[in-house]
Design a protein around this motif. Structure first.
Motif, PDB file in Angstrom:
ATOM      1  N   TYR A  92       0.832  -1.210   0.000  1.00  0.00           N
ATOM      2  CA  TYR A  92       0.000   0.000   0.000  1.00  0.00           C
ATOM      3  C   TYR A  92       0.862   1.252   0.000  1.00  0.00           C
ATOM      4  O   TYR A  92       1.790   1.387   0.796  1.00  0.00           O
ATOM      5  CB  TYR A  92      -0.901  -0.027   1.233  1.00  0.00           C
ATOM      6  N   THR A  93       0.538   2.156  -0.900  1.00  0.00           N
ATOM      7  CA  THR A  93       1.170   3.464  -1.123  1.00  0.00           C
ATOM      8  C   THR A  93       2.557   3.372  -1.747  1.00  0.00           C
ATOM      9  O   THR A  93       3.186   4.396  -1.984  1.00  0.00           O
ATOM     10  CB  THR A  93       1.262   4.328   0.169  1.00  0.00           C
ATOM     11  N   SER A  94       3.040   2.182  -2.059  1.00  0.00           N
ATOM     12  CA  SER A  94       4.381   2.027  -2.608  1.00  0.00           C
ATOM     13  C   SER A  94       4.341   2.026  -4.132  1.00  0.00           C
ATOM     14  O   SER A  94       3.474   2.649  -4.750  1.00  0.00           O
ATOM     15  CB  SER A  94       5.014   0.751  -2.049  1.00  0.00           C
ATOM     16  N   ASN A  95       5.281   1.311  -4.765  1.00  0.00           N
ATOM     17  CA  ASN A  95       5.346   1.240  -6.219  1.00  0.00           C
ATOM     18  C   ASN A  95       5.955  -0.085  -6.643  1.00  0.00           C
ATOM     19  O   ASN A  95       6.227  -0.948  -5.807  1.00  0.00           O
ATOM     20  CB  ASN A  95       6.129   2.432  -6.786  1.00  0.00           C
ATOM     21  N   GLN A 120      -0.930   5.655  -6.558  1.00  0.00           N
ATOM     22  CA  GLN A 120      -0.025   5.468  -5.423  1.00  0.00           C
ATOM     23  C   GLN A 120       1.377   5.941  -5.790  1.00  0.00           C
ATOM     24  O   GLN A 120       1.527   6.984  -6.408  1.00  0.00           O
ATOM     25  CB  GLN A 120      -0.107   4.020  -4.929  1.00  0.00           C
ATOM     26  N   GLY A 121       2.414   5.205  -5.431  1.00  0.00           N
ATOM     27  CA  GLY A 121       3.753   5.770  -5.531  1.00  0.00           C
ATOM     28  C   GLY A 121       4.464   5.604  -6.850  1.00  0.00           C
ATOM     29  O   GLY A 121       5.627   5.961  -6.967  1.00  0.00           O
ATOM     30  N   ASP A 126      -4.315   8.213 -11.714  1.00  0.00           N
ATOM     31  CA  ASP A 126      -5.561   8.134 -10.950  1.00  0.00           C
ATOM     32  C   ASP A 126      -6.570   8.942 -11.745  1.00  0.00           C
ATOM     33  O   ASP A 126      -6.591  10.168 -11.679  1.00  0.00           O
ATOM     34  CB  ASP A 126      -5.361   8.714  -9.553  1.00  0.00           C
ATOM     35  N   ASP A 133       0.212  10.683  -7.567  1.00  0.00           N
ATOM     36  CA  ASP A 133      -0.141   9.985  -6.326  1.00  0.00           C
ATOM     37  C   ASP A 133      -1.222  10.720  -5.539  1.00  0.00           C
ATOM     38  O   ASP A 133      -1.190  11.929  -5.381  1.00  0.00           O
ATOM     39  CB  ASP A 133       1.098   9.803  -5.451  1.00  0.00           C
ATOM     40  N   VAL A 135      -2.049   8.593  -2.858  1.00  0.00           N
ATOM     41  CA  VAL A 135      -1.364   7.842  -1.808  1.00  0.00           C
ATOM     42  C   VAL A 135      -2.271   7.238  -0.746  1.00  0.00           C
ATOM     43  O   VAL A 135      -2.345   6.044  -0.603  1.00  0.00           O
ATOM     44  CB  VAL A 135      -0.244   8.688  -1.154  1.00  0.00           C
ATOM     45  N   HIS A 136      -2.980   8.050   0.041  1.00  0.00           N
ATOM     46  CA  HIS A 136      -3.752   7.499   1.150  1.00  0.00           C
ATOM     47  C   HIS A 136      -5.255   7.622   0.890  1.00  0.00           C
ATOM     48  O   HIS A 136      -5.701   8.354   0.015  1.00  0.00           O
ATOM     49  CB  HIS A 136      -3.396   8.229   2.451  1.00  0.00           C
ATOM     50  N   HIS A 138      -7.361   5.188  -0.020  1.00  0.00           N
ATOM     51  CA  HIS A 138      -7.898   4.435  -1.152  1.00  0.00           C
ATOM     52  C   HIS A 138      -9.003   3.469  -0.755  1.00  0.00           C
ATOM     53  O   HIS A 138      -9.885   3.177  -1.557  1.00  0.00           O
ATOM     54  CB  HIS A 138      -6.771   3.688  -1.862  1.00  0.00           C
ATOM     55  N   GLN A 184      -0.744  -5.252   0.572  1.00  0.00           N
ATOM     56  CA  GLN A 184      -1.617  -4.898  -0.547  1.00  0.00           C
ATOM     57  C   GLN A 184      -1.285  -5.763  -1.753  1.00  0.00           C
ATOM     58  O   GLN A 184      -2.178  -6.176  -2.502  1.00  0.00           O
ATOM     59  CB  GLN A 184      -1.464  -3.423  -0.921  1.00  0.00           C
TER      60      GLN A 184
END
Length: 319
Positions: A92-95, A120-121, A126, A133, A135-136, A138, A184
């Motif tokens: 989550y929130t990474s790449n 995300q990252g 989106d 991003d 990011v949070h 979601h 995730q």
């Protein structure tokens, strides 16, 4: 040993408490129909990162709602016969991570595709409002809209679409494709294999996005699940809509999608996981009907666990 959740004997029988919407199956049937109508417009762009035994590309495709989705794609150089492929999904929130950490599978003669989750990252769009991003938040994105506009619905479909794109590559044997990921990434591994049942082997590690109400009742709506706490604090401070909220989250609760998985499953769980509680993971695992095995690590939580990657690597060798 100390317990942060149920005893293991209870975990092995646990079936989850988050409500399932009555139209859940119809919801996902329509979602797959929407995905089937999308023109993927696949593009492969050679990457600046190259090594002698692999070809490395930035892969782009158009996902549902028009988002341009990015993944890293690597394939063995000079391989003419169709070969296996591995799909990788990130936390989550990474790449999608660095190129070099995918080369072990390429050296084995496999192609590898690693998704950037939209918003995300990484480099996926989106399409809800902006590129880049967000990011949070979601888990709750789209909760106050129609259920078909929930963001994780689109992300689950992206995971399945990546599988379809890779399976269509001339160099890939569509019947020998595996999927893997942590947190995730573990959740998207389950979603991918549920929505694209040709996935042959899947290795989710402590998967996220399962049994939201259990997370809430354990007072663990923090860290990765902080979106739930923030939603109630900002939008429903009296919890007047609590039942409605958890039922709507049921549309993106993986415990209800996994029944469609056909592939062989190797799932890993740490019994000291206080980010994705073991019971939430078992709520999904216990509903999987295909061949499966759970690796249980009593002393580990949501962290790097020794031997997990070695066991996954050996598991994927069988492709």
């Amino acid at each position: 040993m100390p317990l942060i959740d149920m005893p293991l004997a209870e975990l092995k029988k646990y079936n989850g408490i988050n409500p399932c919407p009555p139209d859940f199956d119809d919801y996902w049937t329509k979602a797959k129909e929407e995905l089937a109508a999308v023109d993927s417009k696949v593009e492969l762009v050679p990457s600046d990162f190259q090594v002698p035994f692999a070809e490395c590309f930035d892969l782009y495709f158009t996902g549902v709602r028009g988002a341009r989705v990015h993944a890293k794609y690597l394939r063995p150089k000079g391989g003419s016969e169709p070969h296996p492929a591995i799909l990788q999904f990130h936390g989550y929130t990474s790449n999608s991570g660095d190129w070099n950490d995918k080369l072990n599978f390429v050296a084995m003669g496999y192609s590898v595709a690693a998704l950037d989750v939209r918003g995300q990252g990484g480099y996926s769009e989106d399409s809800g409002c902006v590129k880049g991003d967000t990011v949070h938040g979601h888990i709750m994105r789209g909760l106050d809209d129609r259920p078909e506009n929930m963001l994780f619905r689109h992300v689950f479909l992206d995971a399945a679409q990546l599988a379809k794109v890779v399976m269509s590559m001339e160099e890939v044997d569509e019947n020998r494709v595996g999927a893997m990921g942590f947190s995730q990434g573990g959740a998207l591994t389950l979603a991918c294999a549920a929505l694209e049942p040709r996935i042959k082997k899947l290795a989710p590690v402590y998967p996220f996005l399962c049994d939201y109400k259990r997370v809430w009742e354990m007072d663990l709506a923090k860290d990765a699940y902080n979106d739930i706490r923030d939603y109630f604090r900002f939008f429903d401070p009296l919890h007047e809509r609590e039942d409605e909220v958890f039922e709507k989250l049921g549309y993106i609760d993986l415990q209800y999608l996994v029944k469609h998985i056909n592939g062989e499953v190797l799932m890993s769980v740490g019994l000291m996981d206080n980010i994705c509680p073991p019971s939430t993971q078992f709520s999904a695992y216990n509903k999987i009907t295909s061949k499966k095995q759970m690796l249980i690590y009593p002393d580990y939580g949501h962290e790097n666990i020794p031997t997990v990657m070695d066991k996954i690597y050996q598991f994927m060798l069988e492709l």
